[in-house]
Design a protein around this motif. Structure first.
Motif, PDB file in Angstrom:
ATOM      1  N   ALA A 144       0.829  -1.214   0.000  1.00  0.00           N
ATOM      2  CA  ALA A 144       0.000   0.000   0.000  1.00  0.00           C
ATOM      3  C   ALA A 144       0.861   1.261   0.000  1.00  0.00           C
ATOM      4  CB  ALA A 144      -0.937  -0.004   1.207  1.00  0.00           C
ATOM      5  N   PHE A 145       2.015   1.231   0.669  1.00  0.00           N
ATOM      6  CA  PHE A 145       2.898   2.399   0.701  1.00  0.00           C
ATOM      7  C   PHE A 145       3.633   2.576  -0.628  1.00  0.00           C
ATOM      8  CE2 PHE A 145       3.503   2.581   5.612  1.00  0.00           C
ATOM      9  CZ  PHE A 145       2.163   2.873   5.755  1.00  0.00           C
ATOM     10  N   ALA A 146       4.000   1.470  -1.271  1.00  0.00           N
ATOM     11  CA  ALA A 146       4.625   1.560  -2.598  1.00  0.00           C
ATOM     12  C   ALA A 146       3.639   2.184  -3.581  1.00  0.00           C
ATOM     13  CB  ALA A 146       5.063   0.180  -3.074  1.00  0.00           C
ATOM     14  N   LEU A 147       2.403   1.758  -3.523  1.00  0.00           N
ATOM     15  CA  LEU A 147       1.364   2.308  -4.383  1.00  0.00           C
ATOM     16  C   LEU A 147       1.145   3.791  -4.089  1.00  0.00           C
ATOM     17  CD1 LEU A 147      -0.776   1.778  -6.528  1.00  0.00           C
ATOM     18  CD2 LEU A 147      -2.310   1.033  -4.695  1.00  0.00           C
ATOM     19  N   ALA A 148       1.104   4.145  -2.820  1.00  0.00           N
ATOM     20  CA  ALA A 148       0.917   5.555  -2.430  1.00  0.00           C
ATOM     21  C   ALA A 148       2.079   6.415  -2.919  1.00  0.00           C
ATOM     22  CB  ALA A 148       0.755   5.666  -0.920  1.00  0.00           C
ATOM     23  N   ALA A 149       3.295   5.892  -2.828  1.00  0.00           N
ATOM     24  CA  ALA A 149       4.466   6.645  -3.299  1.00  0.00           C
ATOM     25  C   ALA A 149       4.342   6.929  -4.793  1.00  0.00           C
ATOM     26  CB  ALA A 149       5.756   5.881  -3.000  1.00  0.00           C
ATOM     27  N   LEU A 150       3.972   5.927  -5.559  1.00  0.00           N
ATOM     28  CA  LEU A 150       3.804   6.119  -7.005  1.00  0.00           C
ATOM     29  C   LEU A 150       2.714   7.146  -7.299  1.00  0.00           C
ATOM     30  CD1 LEU A 150       4.112   2.420  -8.202  1.00  0.00           C
ATOM     31  CD2 LEU A 150       5.747   4.275  -8.630  1.00  0.00           C
ATOM     32  N   ARG A 151       1.635   7.072  -6.568  1.00  0.00           N
ATOM     33  CA  ARG A 151       0.533   8.030  -6.768  1.00  0.00           C
ATOM     34  C   ARG A 151       0.959   9.458  -6.432  1.00  0.00           C
ATOM     35  NH1 ARG A 151      -4.183   4.244  -4.312  1.00  0.00           N
ATOM     36  NH2 ARG A 151      -4.678   3.150  -6.256  1.00  0.00           N
ATOM     37  N   VAL A 197       3.193   5.284 -15.484  1.00  0.00           N
ATOM     38  CA  VAL A 197       4.336   4.780 -14.725  1.00  0.00           C
ATOM     39  C   VAL A 197       5.226   3.973 -15.669  1.00  0.00           C
ATOM     40  CG1 VAL A 197       5.095   3.357 -12.788  1.00  0.00           C
ATOM     41  CG2 VAL A 197       2.988   4.694 -12.598  1.00  0.00           C
ATOM     42  N   THR A 198       6.476   4.419 -15.798  1.00  0.00           N
ATOM     43  CA  THR A 198       7.436   3.737 -16.660  1.00  0.00           C
ATOM     44  C   THR A 198       8.218   2.733 -15.830  1.00  0.00           C
ATOM     45  OG1 THR A 198       7.629   5.731 -18.003  1.00  0.00           O
ATOM     46  CG2 THR A 198       9.335   4.053 -18.292  1.00  0.00           C
ATOM     47  N   ILE A 199       8.344   1.533 -16.371  1.00  0.00           N
ATOM     48  CA  ILE A 199       9.115   0.472 -15.718  1.00  0.00           C
ATOM     49  C   ILE A 199      10.443   0.341 -16.441  1.00  0.00           C
ATOM     50  CG2 ILE A 199       9.209  -1.973 -15.125  1.00  0.00           C
ATOM     51  CD1 ILE A 199       6.124  -1.936 -15.221  1.00  0.00           C
ATOM     52  N   TYR A 200      11.524   0.466 -15.676  1.00  0.00           N
ATOM     53  CA  TYR A 200      12.878   0.316 -16.206  1.00  0.00           C
ATOM     54  C   TYR A 200      13.547  -0.874 -15.537  1.00  0.00           C
ATOM     55  CZ  TYR A 200      12.440   5.178 -17.787  1.00  0.00           C
ATOM     56  OH  TYR A 200      12.026   6.333 -18.384  1.00  0.00           O
ATOM     57  N   VAL A 201      14.304  -1.640 -16.320  1.00  0.00           N
ATOM     58  CA  VAL A 201      15.137  -2.717 -15.787  1.00  0.00           C
ATOM     59  C   VAL A 201      16.574  -2.369 -16.117  1.00  0.00           C
ATOM     60  CG1 VAL A 201      15.773  -5.149 -15.969  1.00  0.00           C
ATOM     61  CG2 VAL A 201      13.378  -4.493 -16.018  1.00  0.00           C
ATOM     62  N   SER A 202      17.434  -2.437 -15.107  1.00  0.00           N
ATOM     63  CA  SER A 202      18.859  -2.159 -15.293  1.00  0.00           C
ATOM     64  C   SER A 202      19.662  -3.408 -14.980  1.00  0.00           C
ATOM     65  CB  SER A 202      19.305  -1.021 -14.364  1.00  0.00           C
ATOM     66  OG  SER A 202      18.642   0.167 -14.701  1.00  0.00           O
ATOM     67  N   VAL A 212       5.187   1.441 -20.258  1.00  0.00           N
ATOM     68  CA  VAL A 212       4.580   2.599 -19.606  1.00  0.00           C
ATOM     69  C   VAL A 212       3.116   2.237 -19.408  1.00  0.00           C
ATOM     70  CG1 VAL A 212       4.034   5.052 -19.734  1.00  0.00           C
ATOM     71  CG2 VAL A 212       6.139   4.196 -20.783  1.00  0.00           C
ATOM     72  N   LEU A 213       2.709   2.201 -18.170  1.00  0.00           N
ATOM     73  CA  LEU A 213       1.335   1.806 -17.859  1.00  0.00           C
ATOM     74  C   LEU A 213       0.597   2.974 -17.213  1.00  0.00           C
ATOM     75  CD1 LEU A 213       2.227  -1.715 -16.520  1.00  0.00           C
ATOM     76  CD2 LEU A 213       1.172  -1.159 -18.698  1.00  0.00           C
ATOM     77  N   PRO A 214      -0.688   3.123 -17.513  1.00  0.00           N
ATOM     78  CA  PRO A 214      -1.423   4.291 -17.040  1.00  0.00           C
ATOM     79  C   PRO A 214      -1.652   4.322 -15.524  1.00  0.00           C
ATOM     80  CG  PRO A 214      -2.881   2.804 -18.230  1.00  0.00           C
ATOM     81  CD  PRO A 214      -1.489   2.269 -18.377  1.00  0.00           C
ATOM     82  N   ALA A 215      -1.749   3.156 -14.897  1.00  0.00           N
ATOM     83  CA  ALA A 215      -2.074   3.108 -13.465  1.00  0.00           C
ATOM     84  C   ALA A 215      -0.921   2.507 -12.665  1.00  0.00           C
ATOM     85  CB  ALA A 215      -3.336   2.284 -13.244  1.00  0.00           C
ATOM     86  N   PRO A 216      -0.624   3.089 -11.508  1.00  0.00           N
ATOM     87  CA  PRO A 216       0.430   2.532 -10.653  1.00  0.00           C
ATOM     88  C   PRO A 216       0.189   1.066 -10.285  1.00  0.00           C
ATOM     89  CG  PRO A 216      -0.198   4.701  -9.866  1.00  0.00           C
ATOM     90  CD  PRO A 216      -1.178   4.321 -10.938  1.00  0.00           C
ATOM     91  N   GLU A 217      -1.076   0.708 -10.068  1.00  0.00           N
ATOM     92  CA  GLU A 217      -1.395  -0.681  -9.721  1.00  0.00           C
ATOM     93  C   GLU A 217      -0.955  -1.629 -10.832  1.00  0.00           C
ATOM     94  OE1 GLU A 217      -3.503   1.876  -9.837  1.00  0.00           O
ATOM     95  OE2 GLU A 217      -4.729   1.912  -8.046  1.00  0.00           O
ATOM     96  N   ASP A 218      -1.181  -1.204 -12.083  1.00  0.00           N
ATOM     97  CA  ASP A 218      -0.802  -2.037 -13.221  1.00  0.00           C
ATOM     98  C   ASP A 218       0.719  -2.198 -13.310  1.00  0.00           C
ATOM     99  OD1 ASP A 218      -3.505  -2.215 -13.858  1.00  0.00           O
ATOM    100  OD2 ASP A 218      -3.396  -0.589 -15.338  1.00  0.00           O
TER     101      ASP A 218
END
Length: 123
Positions: free
Chosen positions: A7-14, A46-51, A83-89
């Motif tokens: 829930a905190f990870a989701l809140a941070a993204l929001r 939300v953009t997802i990056y892998v390094s 790149v996904l529109p929702a943090p949950e996704d």
């Protein structure tokens, strides 16, 4: 407490804050290195990056975000996965497809501490 509950990870993204996760060792094209991921919110989602980076850390240098990529053609911040529109996704995709642990997200910059702990446990 270093790790963010889901829930905190989701809140941070929001709130527009990046979250990250250290995933450990990786082998890519015969090269061994380290993998970490970042979920970065922006105006288009939300953009997802892998390094995948070289393990050039020492006891005094553990800023994994500064390590060179395993693939010299890759950008220093990693490769964009989606790149996904929702943090949950974004969280769901990272956990489902990239083996992220929902209990191990950290705020931006803390991934370096995760790597430092990894070095202590895997000399």
């Amino acid at each position: 407490m270093r790790h963010l509950i889901p829930a905190f990870a989701l809140a941070a993204l929001r709130r527009g804050q990046q979250v990250e996760q250290f995933l450990g060792r990786v082998e890519r094209d015969g090269q061994r290195g380290l993998r970490w991921i970042a979920l970065s919110p922006g105006s288009s989602g939300v953009t997802i990056y892998v390094s995948d980076v070289e393990d050039v850390g020492t006891d005094n240098f553990f800023d994994i975000t500064e390590f060179p990529p395993l693939d010299p053609e890759e950008e220093s911040w990693g490769r964009m996965i989606a790149v996904l529109p929702a943090p949950e996704d974004a969280l769901h995709l990272a956990e489902r497809d990239l083996a992220a642990d929902p209990q191990r997200w950290v705020n931006q910059g803390i991934v370096c501490d995760e790597y430092q702990d990894f070095r202590k446990m895997n000399p």
